[in-house]
Design a protein around this motif. Structure first.
Motif, mmCIF file in Angstrom:
data_model
loop_
_atom_site.group_PDB
_atom_site.id
_atom_site.type_symbol
_atom_site.label_atom_id
_atom_site.label_comp_id
_atom_site.label_asym_id
_atom_site.label_seq_id
_atom_site.Cartn_x
_atom_site.Cartn_y
_atom_site.Cartn_z
ATOM 1 N N PHE A 1 -2.017 -33.302 93.635
ATOM 2 C CA PHE A 1 -1.611 -31.981 93.160
ATOM 3 C C PHE A 1 -0.371 -32.090 92.292
ATOM 4 O O PHE A 1 0.528 -32.892 92.564
ATOM 5 N N ASP A 2 -0.324 -31.278 91.269
ATOM 6 C CA ASP A 2 0.805 -31.243 90.345
ATOM 7 C C ASP A 2 1.958 -30.491 91.017
ATOM 8 O O ASP A 2 1.835 -29.291 91.284
ATOM 9 N N SER B 1 -1.305 -27.027 90.914
ATOM 10 C CA SER B 1 -2.721 -27.200 90.603
ATOM 11 C C SER B 1 -3.224 -28.555 91.084
ATOM 12 O O SER B 1 -2.453 -29.488 91.312
ATOM 13 N N ALA B 2 -4.541 -28.649 91.228
ATOM 14 C CA ALA B 2 -5.173 -29.902 91.644
ATOM 15 C C ALA B 2 -5.504 -30.746 90.417
ATOM 16 O O ALA B 2 -6.038 -30.231 89.429
ATOM 17 N N GLN C 1 -10.409 -26.614 91.447
ATOM 18 C CA GLN C 1 -9.323 -25.884 92.085
ATOM 19 C C GLN C 1 -9.845 -25.144 93.320
ATOM 20 O O GLN C 1 -9.199 -25.101 94.366
ATOM 21 N N GLN D 1 -10.599 -27.660 96.105
ATOM 22 C CA GLN D 1 -9.380 -28.123 96.756
ATOM 23 C C GLN D 1 -8.751 -27.026 97.618
ATOM 24 O O GLN D 1 -8.089 -27.318 98.606
ATOM 25 N N ARG E 1 0.298 -24.093 100.093
ATOM 26 C CA ARG E 1 -0.394 -24.860 99.058
ATOM 27 C C ARG E 1 -1.538 -24.060 98.435
ATOM 28 O O ARG E 1 -1.748 -24.098 97.220
ATOM 29 N N LEU F 1 -2.063 -22.710 94.514
ATOM 30 C CA LEU F 1 -3.288 -22.818 93.732
ATOM 31 C C LEU F 1 -3.734 -21.462 93.208
ATOM 32 O O LEU F 1 -4.136 -21.324 92.041
#
Length: 395
Positions: free
Chosen positions: A29-30, A35-36, A57, A60, A79, A83
């Motif tokens: 993840f960033d 984001s994934a 996304q 995840q 988390r 997202l």
């Protein structure tokens, strides 16, 4: 439950909880956007230059919510919220705020505005698990808005939905299979029978369109009136999807009472007899409806479906199916899981079972997570049965 399956089950759970989840949480993840990433490379580094499929996304979101529900992630709600904020900021469709676009560039610009049914099925699944794991009522409202959008704008002829808001020559069973999964998950999370009724719509499509009763196969491609394409027109059969339907049909039957054994037995047996490599037990990516090998490559995810389907069949009296499930887990470790970096995996093998793609797609985690939880639940159910039998034995 056999000793062999018990040992492999423990090993798979340890791989997921102790290796895969920590690896992907830390590297997948960033940290700037939440984001994934689309994939990790063979050394476990994030591919920051790859375009982002928006469905990843959603997958995840599911991965984190499911792990949170099991108690394997402590900050899952935060988390998932990150997202959701990322998607709202970058991926909301410019003309339709209830849905998302299909693709983002690596620098988070819209790359493809299509509304895609397959993508949206996974957002429904993510909403279900957000509700189940976090009691997120906003996710339920989002799911309700999304299904209204699908009904209003993407409904197709003779039942089902179109591939998206774009023209296609064929319709596919695959997005509908994942809609069935999402509807069942929404029913489980909400207790609302309307979602089970939606699942019934897809089950009717399976019975009347997707399932080839003469050959006992699941077909993939159809014309717009659901008439199946012929083999010469490009029809194919994916053994992995046949196995996935075995699991889903069992799930639907458990909740609805619909009899499915006549389908599941045939799909399972034919997937193995036609789609399994004899020397290894690996699953071919595709065969023809006449039973010839169409794509001799072998992706990782069909093995997870072999495991899930085998557990279902074992529960319903197939004495050999537990061996298949144990063998499936062994195949993951032997052919797909990285020996150098625990928690990492590869995507696909060639005809000779050599690695084609050394990258680890984030989307595969969805398959691996479901297989792991199904193995754990099967083990728990078997243990409860053993205890129950011991309690009734005479002292």
């Amino acid at each position: 439950m056999s000793q062999e399956l018990s040992e492999w089950s423990e090993r798979l759970q340890s791989w997921m909880v102790d290796s895969a989840i920590p690896l992907w949480i830390s590297r997948g993840f960033d940290p700037a956007t939440g984001s994934a990433y689309e994939q990790l490379d063979s050394e476990g580094n994030a591919d920051r230059d790859c375009a982002k499929r928006v469905r990843v996304q959603a997958r995840q979101m599911f991965f984190i919510a499911c792990a949170s529900f099991r108690g394997w992630v402590s900050d899952g709600a935060e988390r998932v919220a990150a997202l959701e904020n990322y998607l709202a900021r970058y991926a909301t469709h410019p003309n339709t705020p209830d849905v998302y676009v299909h693709l983002l560039t690596s620098d988070d610009r819209i790359g493809d505005t299509r509304q895609d049914l397959y993508d949206l099925a996974f957002f429904l699944l993510a909403c279900a698990w957000r509700l189940r794991a976090f009691n997120d009522l906003a996710a339920l409202r989002k799911a309700e808005a999304l299904i209204c959008h699908l009904d209003q704008y993407l409904k197709g002829l003779r039942g089902g939905w179109l591939e998206g808001d774009y023209e296609t020559e064929v319709r596919r069973q695959n997005p509908h299979m994942h809609l069935l999964e999402a509807f069942i998950a929404l029913y489980d999370a909400s207790g609302d029978g309307r979602w089970l009724a939606r699942a019934g719509e897809v089950f009717a499509l399976f019975e009347n369109c997707f399932y080839d009763s003469e050959r006992g196969l699941l077909l993939e491609y159809f014309r717009h009136d659901w008439c199946p394409l012929s083999e010469t027109e490009g029809q194919k059969v994916e053994p992995g999807h046949m196995l996935e339907w075995v699991w889903l049909l069992h799930q639907y039957s458990q909740r609805s009472g619909a009899p499915v054994d006549r389908y599941t037995r045939t799909l399972y047996d034919n997937a193995l007899s036609l789609g399994q490599e004899k020397t290894t037990g690996l699953i071919y990516d595709a065969i023809t409806p006449s039973g010839k090998i169409h794509q001799p490559t072998k992706r990782c995810w069909p093995i997870t479906e072999l495991i899930k389907a085998s557990l279902c069949q074992a529960t319903h009296g197939d004495t050999v199916a537990e061996q298949q499930a144990a063998h499936g887990i062994r195949l993951l470790f032997e052919y797909y899981f990285s020996p150098s970096l625990p928690g990492l995996y590869i995507d696909q093998l060639d005809k000779q079972n050599q690695v084609i793609n050394h990258n680890a797609p984030a989307s595969t985690l969805y398959h691996l997570m479901v297989a792991t939880t199904e193995v754990i639940d099967h083990s728990k159910a078997a243990a409860m049965k053993r205890r129950a039998r011991q309690e009734v034995l005479p002292s």
